[in-house]
Design a protein around this motif. Structure first.
Motif, PDB file in Angstrom:
ATOM      1  N   ALA A 151       0.137   1.765  -0.323  1.00 48.64           N
ATOM      2  CA  ALA A 151       0.123   2.109  -1.750  1.00 48.64           C
ATOM      3  C   ALA A 151      -0.717   1.072  -2.502  1.00 48.64           C
ATOM      4  O   ALA A 151      -0.763  -0.097  -2.122  1.00 48.64           O
ATOM      5  CB  ALA A 151       1.538   2.136  -2.300  1.00 48.64           C
ATOM      6  N   LEU A 152      -1.382   1.525  -3.544  1.00 49.35           N
ATOM      7  CA  LEU A 152      -2.262   0.628  -4.286  1.00 49.35           C
ATOM      8  C   LEU A 152      -1.440  -0.194  -5.282  1.00 49.35           C
ATOM      9  O   LEU A 152      -0.854   0.368  -6.207  1.00 49.35           O
ATOM     10  CB  LEU A 152      -3.316   1.430  -5.058  1.00 49.35           C
ATOM     11  N   PRO A 153      -1.384  -1.517  -5.106  1.00 47.74           N
ATOM     12  CA  PRO A 153      -0.577  -2.318  -6.032  1.00 47.74           C
ATOM     13  C   PRO A 153      -1.160  -2.312  -7.442  1.00 47.74           C
ATOM     14  O   PRO A 153      -2.376  -2.313  -7.616  1.00 47.74           O
ATOM     15  CB  PRO A 153      -0.622  -3.725  -5.428  1.00 47.74           C
ATOM     16  N   TYR A 154      -0.275  -2.294  -8.426  1.00 47.38           N
ATOM     17  CA  TYR A 154      -0.722  -2.349  -9.821  1.00 47.38           C
ATOM     18  C   TYR A 154      -1.446  -3.658 -10.095  1.00 47.38           C
ATOM     19  O   TYR A 154      -1.041  -4.714  -9.620  1.00 47.38           O
ATOM     20  CB  TYR A 154       0.472  -2.231 -10.765  1.00 47.38           C
ATOM     21  N   ALA A 155      -2.498  -3.545 -10.902  1.00 50.95           N
ATOM     22  CA  ALA A 155      -3.323  -4.718 -11.200  1.00 50.95           C
ATOM     23  C   ALA A 155      -2.818  -5.484 -12.415  1.00 50.95           C
ATOM     24  O   ALA A 155      -3.575  -6.193 -13.041  1.00 50.95           O
ATOM     25  CB  ALA A 155      -4.772  -4.280 -11.412  1.00 50.95           C
ATOM     26  N   GLY A 164       7.815  -7.744  -1.771  1.00 47.62           N
ATOM     27  CA  GLY A 164       7.985  -6.297  -1.585  1.00 47.62           C
ATOM     28  C   GLY A 164       6.649  -5.648  -1.227  1.00 47.62           C
ATOM     29  O   GLY A 164       6.571  -4.780  -0.361  1.00 47.62           O
ATOM     30  N   HIS A 165       5.581  -6.074  -1.897  1.00 48.62           N
ATOM     31  CA  HIS A 165       4.250  -5.582  -1.536  1.00 48.62           C
ATOM     32  C   HIS A 165       3.900  -6.038  -0.117  1.00 48.62           C
ATOM     33  O   HIS A 165       3.290  -5.307   0.659  1.00 48.62           O
ATOM     34  CB  HIS A 165       3.182  -6.129  -2.486  1.00 48.62           C
ATOM     35  N   VAL A 166       4.286  -7.274   0.193  1.00 45.96           N
ATOM     36  CA  VAL A 166       3.918  -7.837   1.489  1.00 45.96           C
ATOM     37  C   VAL A 166       4.600  -7.080   2.631  1.00 45.96           C
ATOM     38  O   VAL A 166       3.972  -6.788   3.648  1.00 45.96           O
ATOM     39  CB  VAL A 166       4.247  -9.353   1.545  1.00 45.96           C
ATOM     40  N   ILE A 167       5.857  -6.700   2.447  1.00 41.81           N
ATOM     41  CA  ILE A 167       6.535  -6.026   3.574  1.00 41.81           C
ATOM     42  C   ILE A 167       5.853  -4.683   3.865  1.00 41.81           C
ATOM     43  O   ILE A 167       5.694  -4.294   5.018  1.00 41.81           O
ATOM     44  CB  ILE A 167       8.064  -5.866   3.353  1.00 41.81           C
ATOM     45  N   GLU A 168       5.400  -4.013   2.816  1.00 37.87           N
ATOM     46  CA  GLU A 168       4.692  -2.741   3.040  1.00 37.87           C
ATOM     47  C   GLU A 168       3.373  -2.977   3.779  1.00 37.87           C
ATOM     48  O   GLU A 168       3.043  -2.278   4.740  1.00 37.87           O
ATOM     49  CB  GLU A 168       4.411  -2.052   1.705  1.00 37.87           C
ATOM     50  N   ALA A 169       2.633  -3.989   3.323  1.00 33.64           N
ATOM     51  CA  ALA A 169       1.341  -4.278   3.947  1.00 33.64           C
ATOM     52  C   ALA A 169       1.534  -4.680   5.409  1.00 33.64           C
ATOM     53  O   ALA A 169       0.776  -4.259   6.291  1.00 33.64           O
ATOM     54  CB  ALA A 169       0.624  -5.379   3.168  1.00 33.64           C
ATOM     55  N   ASP A 175      -6.638  -2.001  -5.548  1.00 31.76           N
ATOM     56  CA  ASP A 175      -5.810  -2.256  -6.716  1.00 31.76           C
ATOM     57  C   ASP A 175      -5.780  -1.007  -7.569  1.00 31.76           C
ATOM     58  O   ASP A 175      -6.798  -0.312  -7.718  1.00 31.76           O
ATOM     59  CB  ASP A 175      -6.380  -3.426  -7.533  1.00 31.76           C
ATOM     60  N   ASP A 176      -4.609  -0.742  -8.132  1.00 30.94           N
ATOM     61  CA  ASP A 176      -4.424   0.389  -9.049  1.00 30.94           C
ATOM     62  C   ASP A 176      -4.582  -0.184 -10.462  1.00 30.94           C
ATOM     63  O   ASP A 176      -3.693  -0.864 -10.962  1.00 30.94           O
ATOM     64  CB  ASP A 176      -3.026   0.966  -8.824  1.00 30.94           C
ATOM     65  N   THR A 177      -5.736   0.082 -11.044  1.00 35.59           N
ATOM     66  CA  THR A 177      -6.134  -0.706 -12.217  1.00 35.59           C
ATOM     67  C   THR A 177      -5.917  -0.033 -13.566  1.00 35.59           C
ATOM     68  O   THR A 177      -6.014  -0.696 -14.595  1.00 35.59           O
ATOM     69  CB  THR A 177      -7.640  -1.012 -12.133  1.00 35.59           C
ATOM     70  N   ILE A 225       4.206   4.064   2.106  1.00 33.53           N
ATOM     71  CA  ILE A 225       4.621   3.906   0.699  1.00 33.53           C
ATOM     72  C   ILE A 225       6.094   3.472   0.620  1.00 33.53           C
ATOM     73  O   ILE A 225       6.850   3.620   1.575  1.00 33.53           O
ATOM     74  CB  ILE A 225       4.494   5.236  -0.086  1.00 33.53           C
ATOM     75  N   GLY A 226       6.477   2.982  -0.557  1.00 39.54           N
ATOM     76  CA  GLY A 226       7.887   2.676  -0.816  1.00 39.54           C
ATOM     77  C   GLY A 226       8.586   3.903  -1.375  1.00 39.54           C
ATOM     78  O   GLY A 226       7.957   4.836  -1.884  1.00 39.54           O
ATOM     79  N   LYS A 227       9.913   3.893  -1.283  1.00 41.16           N
ATOM     80  CA  LYS A 227      10.690   5.087  -1.637  1.00 41.16           C
ATOM     81  C   LYS A 227      10.569   5.463  -3.114  1.00 41.16           C
ATOM     82  O   LYS A 227      10.769   6.619  -3.468  1.00 41.16           O
ATOM     83  CB  LYS A 227      12.160   4.890  -1.252  1.00 41.16           C
ATOM     84  N   ASP A 228      10.223   4.491  -3.979  1.00 40.38           N
ATOM     85  CA  ASP A 228      10.140   4.798  -5.414  1.00 40.38           C
ATOM     86  C   ASP A 228       8.951   5.695  -5.762  1.00 40.38           C
ATOM     87  O   ASP A 228       8.925   6.273  -6.849  1.00 40.38           O
ATOM     88  CB  ASP A 228      10.070   3.503  -6.239  1.00 40.38           C
ATOM     89  N   ILE A 229       7.968   5.799  -4.877  1.00 38.50           N
ATOM     90  CA  ILE A 229       6.793   6.605  -5.226  1.00 38.50           C
ATOM     91  C   ILE A 229       6.634   7.814  -4.295  1.00 38.50           C
ATOM     92  O   ILE A 229       5.563   8.402  -4.187  1.00 38.50           O
ATOM     93  CB  ILE A 229       5.495   5.758  -5.277  1.00 38.50           C
ATOM     94  N   THR A 273       7.606   6.476   4.600  1.00 36.26           N
ATOM     95  CA  THR A 273       8.275   5.823   3.474  1.00 36.26           C
ATOM     96  C   THR A 273       9.205   4.712   3.964  1.00 36.26           C
ATOM     97  O   THR A 273       9.895   4.886   4.967  1.00 36.26           O
ATOM     98  CB  THR A 273       9.091   6.873   2.693  1.00 36.26           C
ATOM     99  N   HIS A 274       9.175   3.588   3.255  1.00 34.61           N
ATOM    100  CA  HIS A 274      10.084   2.483   3.607  1.00 34.61           C
ATOM    101  C   HIS A 274      11.016   2.197   2.443  1.00 34.61           C
ATOM    102  O   HIS A 274      10.755   2.614   1.304  1.00 34.61           O
ATOM    103  CB  HIS A 274       9.290   1.222   3.968  1.00 34.61           C
ATOM    104  N   GLY A 275      12.074   1.448   2.733  1.00 39.05           N
ATOM    105  CA  GLY A 275      13.030   1.061   1.700  1.00 39.05           C
ATOM    106  C   GLY A 275      12.539  -0.160   0.932  1.00 39.05           C
ATOM    107  O   GLY A 275      11.414  -0.617   1.120  1.00 39.05           O
ATOM    108  N   PHE A 276      13.407  -0.679   0.096  1.00 39.45           N
ATOM    109  CA  PHE A 276      13.036  -1.824  -0.731  1.00 39.45           C
ATOM    110  C   PHE A 276      13.469  -3.130  -0.106  1.00 39.45           C
ATOM    111  O   PHE A 276      14.494  -3.207   0.563  1.00 39.45           O
ATOM    112  CB  PHE A 276      13.647  -1.673  -2.129  1.00 39.45           C
ATOM    113  N   LEU A 277      12.674  -4.155  -0.345  1.00 38.37           N
ATOM    114  CA  LEU A 277      13.041  -5.495   0.090  1.00 38.37           C
ATOM    115  C   LEU A 277      14.000  -6.080  -0.935  1.00 38.37           C
ATOM    116  O   LEU A 277      13.716  -6.085  -2.135  1.00 38.37           O
ATOM    117  CB  LEU A 277      11.796  -6.380   0.189  1.00 38.37           C
ATOM    118  N   THR A 278      15.137  -6.569  -0.445  1.00 36.48           N
ATOM    119  CA  THR A 278      16.055  -7.300  -1.313  1.00 36.48           C
ATOM    120  C   THR A 278      16.048  -8.751  -0.851  1.00 36.48           C
ATOM    121  O   THR A 278      15.607  -9.052   0.262  1.00 36.48           O
ATOM    122  CB  THR A 278      17.484  -6.728  -1.204  1.00 36.48           C
TER     123      THR A 278
END
Ligand code: MSP
Ligand code: ZN
Length: 569
Positions: A13-17, A24-29, A52-54, A299-303, A328-333
């Motif tokens: 997923a493209l991280p917001y700029a 959380g971004h790192v676990i997906e990557a 980047d999602d700009t 992608i993460g589950k939120d999207i 789809t993956h879950g969230f990092l806590t």
């Protein structure tokens, strides 16, 4: 049996700029990168892109606050994001930006295709408007009192106190987060994508299977969500926003922009196009409707909503190919809690990198990741013990107890394993219960299958059973004792050469997770880059290896305190 080379395109997923990357971004990557590296080790052409999602209001407003143009802000953020991802060894072919000419062209092209297919409609709608700042307000930029419980300062879409969801116009005493002014309702013409008509297509699509391995398009939990959404009926999707907005202006309009979520996934195509053009790869081979290549989105589950509804519907209506699967993956806590600045559990990629080894986190994530959508917890104590006792205490220990003797007594030259050693070497290669057959239960096959299904945690467990076999062999043969006896030199050579070969095989199995370590091992062994199939062979007797040096440091939590930012200002 050799399988034909597959042509695969993978995205994260493209991280917001509008901010730094966090763990959380790192676990997906890392999840995607392990998968990509595994496919490449197997000899497949596996391309890997992100960006980047700009676009959107948050980037526009943040740039303004910082006294910059949006272009300046996104260039700075891009530099930081790219550096962080590189430091975690994320091996993108291209980490692009959605504010790029390729993305503009592809977005316009997609829009024209949607228009030609009769999928674009326009309608006047009323929305909250900031009369001071002269702009329409996205839900997140309106606050007020919850219409259910009257809690103050709640967002325009849901109440964090009582959990109610509502529309912004229901808020009591609403105010604009941008100017503080009371918003007014104002009409404006918007463009809609005819998503409501796509329900039958989407329902077919989600129930189909991924043509390549026959697996599902979506994991069970994601498919269930889809069912809920489809069951509830789909509304047409508003793809336009009014100026001021940072994004691409809609052709044939004045002051209307594409909503960021329209051009963001097209950014997957654009990032690939930029790479493909430079590499001489045919873009259409990967994106035309009849493409026989494979496409996977991590992608993460939120999207999920965007990737399981809007995106396939857009691709289909515009006449492009569809993804084979969405992973789809879950969230990092962190310590069992949501990552949050106010709780001090928000960790940026950079904060981690300032204190710890990126491969420790890659390994730790690998021990926790699987193919489902459950959340994953990061706990530093747990990370330290897994790295120190398993990775270093068991795997690296094989090298520490064998390489040195090869240098010291045998001039760095490997010998041949003894006759009885070969079965141990094969047990490490193919598993304890291997019976000599070319069977699916052979460890290299089992581990490969687990990587392919993103069951990394199980793959790590399988690999560490093999690590235990190697250690059992070394403990039994005691090279450190043999080294004390000059008459045992020949045996010492056999034992250590066996152990070095065992270590090489295990390094192959861990290579998708630990690419930098594997590179150091290859350099130490003075060999070419290891491929998956190399686990079936050994190094020749007489092969010279380099002088042993420490391959990885332990995690010391007393030296480096776990980083986390203090409560946000
Ligand atoms: N820009 C959109 C994605 C557009 S894709 C065409 C976006 N950006 S994001 O920065 O908010 O998130 C990027 C990815 O990181 C998403 O897949 C999201 O699920 C993931 N994560 C964000 N926080 C996360 C955790 N705490 N844990 C795991 N993944 C998380 O959404
Ligand atoms: Zn409430």
């Amino acid at each position: 049996m050799t399988k034909a080379q597959r042509k695969i395109l993978v995205t994260t997923a493209l991280p917001y700029a509008n901010g730094s990357l966090h763990l959380g971004h790192v676990i997906e990557a890392v999840q995607a990168d392990i998968w990509v590296r595994f496919q490449r080790l197997c000899g497949h052409a596996c391309h890997f892109v992100s960006a980047d999602d700009t676009h959107g209001t948050p980037v526009m407003l943040r740039a303004e606050q910082e006294g910059k143009t949006p272009e300046q802000l996104i260039a700075e953020v891009h530099r930081d994001h790219a550096a962080d991802l590189k430091a975690f060894h994320i091996d993108f072919d291209n980490f692009h930006t959605t504010h790029a000419p390729e993305n503009r062209d592809l977005t316009y092209d997609t829009y024209r295709r949607l228009q030609a297919a009769g999928k674009i409609k326009s309608k006047v709608i009323e929305q909250l408007y900031d009369p001071v700042r002269n702009m329409f307000l996205p839900d997140r930029f309106v606050k007020g009192q919850c219409p259910k419980c009257a809690a103050k300062d709640q967002y325009g879409d849901n109440c964090e106190v009582c959990g109610a969801t509502y529309v912004p116009s229901e808020l009591i005493a609403p105010y604009s987060v941008v100017s503080g002014a009371a918003p007014v309702m104002k009409p404006s013409e918007h463009y809609f994508f005819g998503l409501s008509e796509c329900a039958p297509f989407l329902s077919d699509w989600v129930h189909g299977c991924n043509a390549v391995d026959g697996g599902p398009r979506l994991q069970a939990a994601a498919a269930n969500k889809m069912k809920e959404w489809l069951g509830g009926g789909l509304k047409d999707w508003d793809i336009s926003r009014d100026a001021p907005y940072f994004g691409f202006e809609i052709p044939g309009t004045v002051g209307k922009y594409f909503y960021v979520w329209l051009d963001a996934p097209i950014g997957y195509m654009a990032s690939f196009k930029h790479f493909a053009d430079a590499a001489g790869i045919d873009f259409d081979e990967y994106w035309a409707a009849d493409s026989t290549t494979e496409l996977y989105h991590f992608i993460g589950k939120d999207i999920l909503y965007f990737h399981a509804l809007f995106w396939p519907a857009t691709l289909h209506a515009a006449g492009f190919r569809l993804p084979n699967a969405v992973f789809t993956h879950g969230f990092l806590t962190v310590n069992g809690q949501k990552m949050s600045k106010s709780r001090g559990t928000f960790i940026t990629a950079r904060q981690y990198l300032d204190h710890f080894d990126p491969e420790h986190l890659r390994y730790y994530f690998a021990t926790k990741l699987n193919g489902n959508i459950e959340d994953i917890d990061l706990n530093y104590g747990d990370l330290a013990s897994r790295v120190n006792s398993d990775l270093i205490g068991k795997y690296i220990n094989i090298a520490s107890r064998s390489f040195g003797f090869i240098g010291k007594y045998f001039d760095g030259q490997l010998g041949a394993p003894g006759a009885g050693d070969r079965q141990w070497l094969d047990k490490v290669r193919f598993g304890d219960s291997w019976d000599g057959a070319d069977a699916p239960a052979r460890a290299d096959r089992v581990i490969a299958d687990l990587y392919a299904r993103r069951e990394y945690s199980k793959a790590m467990r399988e690999i560490f059973q093999l690590v235990d076999i190697a250690n059992f062999f070394i403990n039994q043969e005691k090279p450190w004792e043999l080294a004390k006896l000059p008459q045992s030199r020949a045996r010492l050579h056999e034992v250590c050469s066996t152990a070095v070969n065992m270590f090489r095989v295990l390094t192959i199995y861990l290579k998708p997770v630990l690419p930098a370590l594997a590179r150091n091992v290859e350099a130490l062994l003075q060999i070419e880059a290891l491929l998956w199939r190399d686990a079936q062979t050994d190094m020749a007797a007489g092969h010279g290896i380099g002088e042993f040096r420490r391959l990885m440091e332990r995690v010391d939590l007393k030296e480096a305190q776990p980083p986390a930012v203090p409560a946000a200002a």
